[in-house]
Design a protein around this motif. Structure first.
Motif, PDB file in Angstrom:
ATOM      1  N   ASP A  98       0.724  -1.630   0.097  1.00 34.25           N
ATOM      2  CA  ASP A  98       0.554   0.216  -0.153  1.00 34.25           C
ATOM      3  C   ASP A  98       0.885   1.394   0.033  1.00 34.25           C
ATOM      4  OD1 ASP A  98      -2.296  -1.861  -0.360  1.00 34.25           O
ATOM      5  OD2 ASP A  98      -2.229  -0.733   2.265  1.00 34.25           O
ATOM      6  N   ASP A 100       0.009   4.093   1.254  1.00 32.14           N
ATOM      7  CA  ASP A 100       0.016   5.095   2.971  1.00 32.14           C
ATOM      8  C   ASP A 100       0.515   5.045   3.766  1.00 32.14           C
ATOM      9  OD1 ASP A 100      -1.244   2.477   3.695  1.00 32.14           O
ATOM     10  OD2 ASP A 100      -3.373   3.013   3.437  1.00 32.14           O
ATOM     11  N   SER A 102       0.925   2.100   6.214  1.00 28.83           N
ATOM     12  CA  SER A 102       0.821   1.313   6.790  1.00 28.83           C
ATOM     13  C   SER A 102       2.169  -0.071   6.877  1.00 28.83           C
ATOM     14  CB  SER A 102      -0.669   0.348   6.316  1.00 28.83           C
ATOM     15  OG  SER A 102      -2.001   1.605   6.312  1.00 28.83           O
ATOM     16  N   ARG A 210      -3.283   4.664   8.484  1.00 24.83           N
ATOM     17  CA  ARG A 210      -2.754   6.210   7.841  1.00 24.83           C
ATOM     18  C   ARG A 210      -2.541   6.586   8.110  1.00 24.83           C
ATOM     19  NH1 ARG A 210      -4.512   7.290   2.110  1.00 24.83           N
ATOM     20  NH2 ARG A 210      -5.591   4.898   1.819  1.00 24.83           N
TER      21      ARG A 210
HETATM   22 MN    MN Z   1      -4.543   1.675   3.686  1.00 24.02          MN
END
Ligand code: MN
Ligand code: GDD
Length: 364
Positions: A98, A100, A102, A210
């Motif tokens: 991902d 973001d 994470s 996030r």
């Molecule tokens: Mn996410």
């Protein structure tokens, strides 16, 4: 597919409105890989976010960071974006994560080392093995939701976190995957079901919340998951999966039949007519649901053509059911119990016949 480069790690990052996160993510990936002496290319697949990601990536390229941006226009979807990125990748090893933050980029070398050692072809950065941590305080509902989602996927693949968006695999395994057609979010699940594979390894990760931007996981994606599951079950279990759905539909059909029959009997007061109409309604109900669900991949033919074949097929099933039960009852010991068994066997035969006719005639 492009030629591959031995030892190279291709990190594919799907993005939708993540330019703020990408700003932090790309340098961290590059540093983490450099520290471990790994060659890397970062491939960002963006679905036309129009949030300035082009400029962010252009800056990185000026700094000689190995990053590519692929913008897809007129298309949305996490899983298809990842597949697109894998197709553009040149690495021997493929990673999906991902944007973001994470998933920790510093964890990538550990995932890759499992592939390098040859102990596995597919490494999951898992949220559900001993050692995993998260700083998200999930409510009971979200937790339950996640558990149910994983449980539903259990017959497809036996790992703890098939939903993870953080994983690494050999390019060879990606190439061996058959007819990839994911809907929605669960790209790892799709790859695991559709590739002939050896062993899957799960590595515990820390899953961070996030901080910038918004999650794109919504109700529509949850419905997509159900559709995706059906596809994967049909793929893996084909006739068993269809037959299960067919029985599910048939069960609701019995309910519809009985309800209509009783209502009709109350109003019309003629048993034979009520029975005939109720059977007709139930048959139509079954047809509709089987067309929408069980055999939804065969909806190209016009419905009325499928309908008359389906109904014709059911008639035959009814006759078979009748014939089997009467023959059995006549041949058996004339007891009450045996008559019940004969009826049940008849219904079972009729159902199987109906299924086969539906699959091979009506919905072929
Ligand atoms: Mn996410
Ligand atoms: N290209 C593209 N197109 N990227 C997308 C799209 C899309 O339509 N939708 C989401 N993404 C990107 C996001 O920009 C982000 O980088 C990543 O996919 C994950 O999206 P989030 O919106 O942050 O999803 P999440 O945090 O709810 O889901 C994560 O956890 C799930 C398990 O709880 C993901 O890792 C999922 O894959 C995972 O199943």
């Amino acid at each position: 597919m492009l030629a591959s480069t031995a030892g190279l790690v291709s990190v594919v990052v799907p993005t939708y409105k993540e330019s703020e996160n990408i700003r932090h993510l790309v340098p961290r990936i590059c540093n983490a890989m450099k520290t471990e002496g790994l060659a890397v290319e970062v491939i960002i697949v963006d679905d036309d976010s129009q949030d300035g990601i082009e400029q962010v990536v252009a800056e990185f390229r000026k700094e000689q960071l190995p990053v590519k941006l692929e913008v897809r226009v007129g298309q949305r979807g996490l899983s298809t974006a990842v597949i697109h990125g894998f197709e553009l990748a040149q690495g021997e090893y493929l990673v999906c994560m991902d944007a973001d933050l994470s998933h920790s980029p510093e964890k990538i070398p550990e995932l890759i080392s499992k592939l390098q050692s040859g102990e596995t072809d597919f490494v999951i950065g898992s949220r559900y093995v001993p050692g995993s941590t998260t700083d998200i305080n999930w409510g009971l509902l979200r937790w339950l939701n996640s558990k149910v989602a994983i449980l539903l996927a259990r017959p497809l693949v036996s790992v703890k976190d098939p939903m993870s968006g953080f994983f690494a695999l050999r390019r060879a395994m990606f190439l061996s995957a058959e007819s990839l057609s994911p809907i929605g979010y669960k790209i790892a699940l799709e790859l695991l079901v559709k590739s002939p594979r050896k062993k899957i390894v799960e590595v515990p990760i820390h899953f961070a919340d996030r901080k910038l931007g918004k999650s794109k996981l919504n109700l529509a994606e949850q419905l997509n998951y159900i559709k995706h599951l059906k596809r994967l079950y049909d793929y893996k279990y084909d006739n068993f999966s269809r037959f299960f759905q067919f029985c599910l539909v048939g069960t609701t059909g019995v309910g519809v039949d009985l309800t209509c029959f009783n209502l009709l009997l109350l109003t019309l007061k003629v048993f034979a007519v009520a029975r005939a109409i109720a059977i007709g309604i139930a048959m139509t109900w079954n047809f509709y649901l089987n067309r929408r669900l069980t055999f939804n991949d065969a909806r190209r033919a016009p419905w009325y053509k499928q309908y008359y074949k389906f109904v014709g097929g059911c008639l035959l099933g009814a006759v078979i059911s009748w014939a089997v039960s009467t023959t059995l009852a006549r041949a058996g010991p004339g007891s009450w119990l045996f008559a019940q068994i004969a009826v049940l066997v008849g219904i079972a035969c009729g159902t199987v016949a109906n299924f086969l006719i539906a699959k091979y005639v009506a919905f072929r």
